[in-house]
Design an enzyme around this catalytic site. Sequence first.
Site, PDB file in Angstrom:
ATOM      1  N   LYS A  39      15.047  -4.195   5.419  1.00  0.00           N
ATOM      2  CA  LYS A  39      14.751  -2.838   4.922  1.00  0.00           C
ATOM      3  C   LYS A  39      13.584  -2.951   3.961  1.00  0.00           C
ATOM      4  CE  LYS A  39      15.111   0.163   2.146  1.00  0.00           C
ATOM      5  NZ  LYS A  39      13.886   0.796   1.598  1.00  0.00           N
ATOM      6  N   GLU A  89      16.712 -11.123  -7.125  1.00  0.00           N
ATOM      7  CA  GLU A  89      15.502 -11.525  -7.855  1.00  0.00           C
ATOM      8  C   GLU A  89      14.954 -10.262  -8.497  1.00  0.00           C
ATOM      9  OE1 GLU A  89      12.265 -11.616  -9.046  1.00  0.00           O
ATOM     10  OE2 GLU A  89      11.354 -12.158  -7.121  1.00  0.00           O
ATOM     11  N   CYS A 138       6.690 -10.149 -10.029  1.00  0.00           N
ATOM     12  CA  CYS A 138       7.949 -10.445 -10.726  1.00  0.00           C
ATOM     13  C   CYS A 138       7.753 -11.542 -11.756  1.00  0.00           C
ATOM     14  CB  CYS A 138       9.019 -10.828  -9.727  1.00  0.00           C
ATOM     15  SG  CYS A 138       8.468 -12.056  -8.547  1.00  0.00           S
ATOM     16  N   GLU A 185       9.968  -5.003 -18.868  1.00  0.00           N
ATOM     17  CA  GLU A 185       9.055  -5.312 -17.762  1.00  0.00           C
ATOM     18  C   GLU A 185       8.187  -4.079 -17.506  1.00  0.00           C
ATOM     19  OE1 GLU A 185      10.582  -5.833 -13.655  1.00  0.00           O
ATOM     20  OE2 GLU A 185       9.398  -7.662 -13.651  1.00  0.00           O
TER      21      GLU A 185
HETATM   22  P1  NAD Z   1      13.581  -0.626  -6.547  1.00  0.00           P
HETATM   23  O1  NAD Z   1      14.484  -1.663  -7.078  1.00  0.00           O
HETATM   24  O2  NAD Z   1      14.018   0.806  -6.595  1.00  0.00           O
HETATM   25  O3  NAD Z   1      13.220  -0.900  -4.990  1.00  0.00           O
HETATM   26  C1  NAD Z   1      13.241  -2.158  -4.373  1.00  0.00           C
HETATM   27  C2  NAD Z   1      13.875  -2.043  -2.979  1.00  0.00           C
HETATM   28  O4  NAD Z   1      15.224  -1.583  -3.107  1.00  0.00           O
HETATM   29  C3  NAD Z   1      13.194  -1.031  -2.040  1.00  0.00           C
HETATM   30  O5  NAD Z   1      13.238  -1.495  -0.704  1.00  0.00           O
HETATM   31  C4  NAD Z   1      14.076   0.195  -2.171  1.00  0.00           C
HETATM   32  O6  NAD Z   1      14.021   1.061  -1.043  1.00  0.00           O
HETATM   33  C5  NAD Z   1      15.450  -0.429  -2.296  1.00  0.00           C
HETATM   34  N1  NAD Z   1      16.449   0.423  -2.942  1.00  0.00           N
HETATM   35  C6  NAD Z   1      16.254   1.377  -3.890  1.00  0.00           C
HETATM   36  N2  NAD Z   1      17.423   1.953  -4.219  1.00  0.00           N
HETATM   37  C7  NAD Z   1      18.381   1.362  -3.480  1.00  0.00           C
HETATM   38  C8  NAD Z   1      19.798   1.510  -3.385  1.00  0.00           C
HETATM   39  N3  NAD Z   1      20.456   2.418  -4.109  1.00  0.00           N
HETATM   40  N4  NAD Z   1      20.470   0.705  -2.530  1.00  0.00           N
HETATM   41  C9  NAD Z   1      19.814  -0.223  -1.798  1.00  0.00           C
HETATM   42  N5  NAD Z   1      18.487  -0.387  -1.830  1.00  0.00           N
HETATM   43  C10 NAD Z   1      17.764   0.376  -2.666  1.00  0.00           C
HETATM   44  O7  NAD Z   1      12.197  -0.792  -7.288  1.00  0.00           O
HETATM   45  P2  NAD Z   1      11.082   0.320  -7.540  1.00  0.00           P
HETATM   46  O8  NAD Z   1      11.669   1.646  -7.928  1.00  0.00           O
HETATM   47  O9  NAD Z   1      10.231   0.331  -6.347  1.00  0.00           O
HETATM   48  O10 NAD Z   1      10.338  -0.269  -8.809  1.00  0.00           O
HETATM   49  C11 NAD Z   1      10.864   0.004 -10.097  1.00  0.00           C
HETATM   50  C12 NAD Z   1      10.714  -1.176 -11.024  1.00  0.00           C
HETATM   51  O11 NAD Z   1      11.419  -2.286 -10.451  1.00  0.00           O
HETATM   52  C13 NAD Z   1       9.291  -1.686 -11.214  1.00  0.00           C
HETATM   53  O12 NAD Z   1       8.619  -0.979 -12.209  1.00  0.00           O
HETATM   54  C14 NAD Z   1       9.535  -3.119 -11.603  1.00  0.00           C
HETATM   55  O13 NAD Z   1       9.824  -3.201 -12.973  1.00  0.00           O
HETATM   56  C15 NAD Z   1      10.777  -3.493 -10.806  1.00  0.00           C
HETATM   57  N6  NAD Z   1      10.413  -4.215  -9.559  1.00  0.00           N
HETATM   58  C16 NAD Z   1      10.566  -5.561  -9.560  1.00  0.00           C
HETATM   59  C17 NAD Z   1      10.187  -6.273  -8.436  1.00  0.00           C
HETATM   60  C18 NAD Z   1      10.317  -7.769  -8.395  1.00  0.00           C
HETATM   61  O14 NAD Z   1       9.521  -8.416  -7.713  1.00  0.00           O
HETATM   62  N7  NAD Z   1      11.331  -8.331  -9.018  1.00  0.00           N
HETATM   63  C19 NAD Z   1       9.665  -5.628  -7.317  1.00  0.00           C
HETATM   64  C20 NAD Z   1       9.554  -4.232  -7.345  1.00  0.00           C
HETATM   65  C21 NAD Z   1       9.939  -3.562  -8.475  1.00  0.00           C
END
Ligand code: NAD
Length: 485
Positions: A179, A254, A288, A387
């Site tokens: 996904k 992660e 990250c 972060e």
């Molecule tokens: P997020 O955690 O919302 O999204 C990451 C993934 O999770 C996406 O594929 C998203 O569709 C999915 N997702 C979202 N809600 C979900 C749920 N309820 N159940 C299952 N899957 C779900 O991240 P974001 O909103 O895109 O970014 C927000 C913050 O997260 C960023 O500002 C950053 O601080 C952090 N982030 C960290 C990383 C990393 O590499 N560790 C990557 C992206 C974002």
Amino acid sequence: MSKAIGFDTTQVFIAGRWRAPAGGQQLPLVDPSDGQPLAHIARGTAADVDAAVQAAQAALDGPWGACTAAERGRLLMTLSARVLEQADELARLEALDVGKPLKQGCADAVALARYLEFYGGAADKVMGQTIPFANGYTAFSMREPHGVTAHIVPWNYPMQIIGRSVGAALAMGNACVLKPAEEACLTALAFARIAQEAGLPDGALNLVPGLGEEAGAALSAHPDVRHISFTGSVLVGGLIQAAAARNAVPVTLELGGKSPQLVFDDADLDAALPFLVNAGIQNAGQTCSAASRILVQRGLFDAVVARMAERYRALRVAPALADPDVGPLISRRQQEIVQGYLALVRDSGLAIAAQAPLPPDLPAGGCYVAPTLVTGARPGDRIAQEEIFGPVQVVMPFDDEADALRIANGTAFGLVAGVWTRDGSRALRLARKLHCGQVFINNYGAGGGIELPFGGVKHSGHGREKGFEALYGFSVLKTVAIKHD
Ligand code: NAD
């Protein structure tokens, strides 16, 4: 350079077939370099996720499950070669979709190929043990796939994260449901096409684009998923762990960090400087393992700030296809989050030591933020604790080793740390005492380090990806005891 995508982006990929999502709906993709519409992707729903999980299970019960470890390895090697052939095109798609400068996108594609090569080579080298046990018995252990594995991937490094999680899972004989993030899907779609062309059996890899709270939530709650790997925010990581707990399945989380680089007064500053800055601005800080805190021993503090500031002022910010040092952020939302932190810097009276200039001809709709170097923050300030996920680094002084360690370990995160010193004993002491998953001495990131196990402690998550270690995470140890006398 053209913005044409070259394939149908609106479908899900299930059981080796491309089709419209069950609900018939689509989501828009936007080019963050100019804010213009880019393409549409499928809005996969719970019905698509269920079909994908069933297809993965069928693959395990069929030709994919019957592959030997050596056959899986060869398939991954073929896939690796094809990814490498298409690295430039994958980099172009990533530039359009993520706003990632071309050189970085190309490095990501090469890393994806390298993950597939590494895990392809390792597929038939994961062995169990014979266990000295009671007389009359022979006992041994072996590693088996979990079954259907879920891979929930963010937008910041789609190719690298697919490589490290899907690559390792396939090597161990799992069948995957991927996904990708709703903000960035193109290289995931391209990867599924390449995998199909490379001859991966139907259902071994299934792809369901969609919203996190819809497709992502359905996938993490699906009762037939036997392992979940997730990279993203702490908040969603918690939701996923809770969903996994209800089905008693293991998760790898992660969740990013607030990683420090520690610069001692005996450091080789010329060697350190490029790493100090690049690890903060790479992928516009949306990494990250970004080094968002630079801790400098007081005697060197002014010199380090001055030399970092010089580099900041020379950074070129431009649309991703122009291959700048820093491109746009992924989205308007991410841009607003980072601008909110910059407002906090100004409102708290902290100093901006340097900012890269934003050229006046940047496309008006682009999601740009000027790379910013901040001083004057205290270790407990929000800017030094949270972060930011943007091109913002905080430089703070420390007095001695104990002070450096206290500041470095003093956040909720623990992903990566870098130490710059010529004192080998100090380097080893700190390597032991830093609370994080990876420590780099006199470097930062080791050029990506596909072979190096990666993951965090505390809010940075748990479980390890990358390296050989990931193969253990993507498999189950079974013990067999045979009584023969
Ligand atoms: P997020 O955690 O919302 O999204 C990451 C993934 O999770 C996406 O594929 C998203 O569709 C999915 N997702 C979202 N809600 C979900 C749920 N309820 N159940 C299952 N899957 C779900 O991240 P974001 O909103 O895109 O970014 C927000 C913050 O997260 C960023 O500002 C950053 O601080 C952090 N982030 C960290 C990383 C990393 O590499 N560790 C990557 C992206 C974002």
